[in-house]
Motif scaffolding. Structure first.
Motif: not given
Length: 343
Positions: A120-141
């Protein structure tokens, strides 16, 4: 005399109509409890009870000394990011998405599915993100650099910033072993999933912590993939143990239902029937668990409870009611006893 649920629901419906028609970009004051009681011809106790619920749901807010106000219009967007490992035909996640979509849509949330190539663009920073399933550490960062609120239905022990609402997998493993031990099984096998995934790792840990304190119980842990084929193939190892341990009462806990069902098929081909000759417990309560013969004993996720907890977190974020960054919820699973568990 108590408040009639039907009357209360009717008043709530009418107040919601007033709220939606009156909502602006700023706070809008509503009539006093006394005035509303007169308008709807009910007691102030009834009005007060309805207003309390609407405040809890974020529709209204009370300002001390000033009255009750309709909360301003908000853009209630939620991003949903699916793990690349998530299968579209997974029955659990299909059921979860139906419940999630229905509940959030009714509460006015707009769900937007995103992928990692659409950070997302910077203006989306306050939008919550719901993560479904397991993602790796690099993606989380990467997500942490672009979003303030990350919510997951999996457990991440090395990422305290993620708001985590998940099933209690450790307790599932413990409870499966406990159920077999209480029914006098003296040789207990766990068909576990890959160590890199948190859920099977916790189920294995819970299982191991329970069986290791029983000196008279033999146990074995066998790793495989969490699918039908793996369960079927591991059936060869289980049959070897079954034929060797003729005097033992054998119980098996599989990391999920697909492993358990594959195992049961291989055992059946060898004339060994779950629930008659040994016990089998699965996990996740997939639809097929009630269709196989015998019906599979398993653990069922409380999907409604998980979605309710997610909705509560999202409401707190949108309405800025309180900090949610230390939120950790473990939802217990229901043990569903069917035909594959011996007495």
């Amino acid at each position: 005399m108590g408040i009639s649920p039907l009357v209360k629901e009717k008043i709530k419906e009418e107040l919601l109509k007033i709220i939606e028609s009156s909502r602006k970009d700023d706070y809008v004051k509503i009539s006093s409890e006394r005035e509303l009681a007169q308008i709807f011809a009910v007691s102030r106790t009834t009005i007060r009870s309805v207003i309390k619920e609407l405040i809890e749901e974020g529709m209204l807010v009370q300002i001390q000394g000033k009255g009750t106000y309709i909360t301003p219009k908000t853009e209630k967007f939620v991003y949903v990011l699916n793990s690349p490992d998530l299968k579209s035909d997974d029955p659990f996640y299909s059921k979860f998405f139906v419940e999630l979509t229905n509940k959030l849509t009714k509460k006015g949330f707009n769900l937007n599915f995103i992928s990692m190539d659409r950070i997302a663009r910077k203006k989306d920073k306050e939008v919550p993100v719901l993560i479904i399933g397991v993602i790796n550490d690099g993606t989380i960062e990467k997500l942490k650099n672009n979003f303030r609120y990350l919510i997951s239905i999996e457990q991440y022990f090395n990422h305290d910033e993620i708001i985590q609402i998940s099933v209690d997998d450790y307790r599932i493993g413990w409870s499966a072993a406990e159920a077999l031990i209480k029914r006098n099984h003296d040789y207990i096998i766990h068909l576990c999933g890959p160590e890199r995934y948190t859920a099977p790792r916790l189920r294995k840990l819970g299982f191991w912590d329970r069986v290791k304190i029983e000196p008279k119980v033999k146990y074995e842990i066998i790793e495989g993939k969490m699918n039908y084929k793996s369960g079927y193939e591991l059936g060869e190892k289980v049959l070897e143990i079954f034929n060797k341990e003729k005097r033992s009462k054998i119980g098996i806990f599989a990391a999920n239902d697909w492993m358990a069902i594959g195992l049961m098929q291989r055992l059946k081909e060898a004339g060994v029937i779950a629930g008659r000759d040994l016990s089998v417990i699965g996990c996740d309560d997939v639809p097929l668990s009630t269709e196989v013969v015998p019906n599979l004993t398993t653990f069922k996720w409380d999907i409604e409870k998980i979605v309710e907890e997610i909705l509560g977190v999202l409401s707190d974020i949108i309405n800025k009611r309180k900090s949610v960054f230390d939120k950790r919820v473990l939802v217990p699973a229901e043990f569903v006893i069917r035909q594959t568990l011996m007495d």
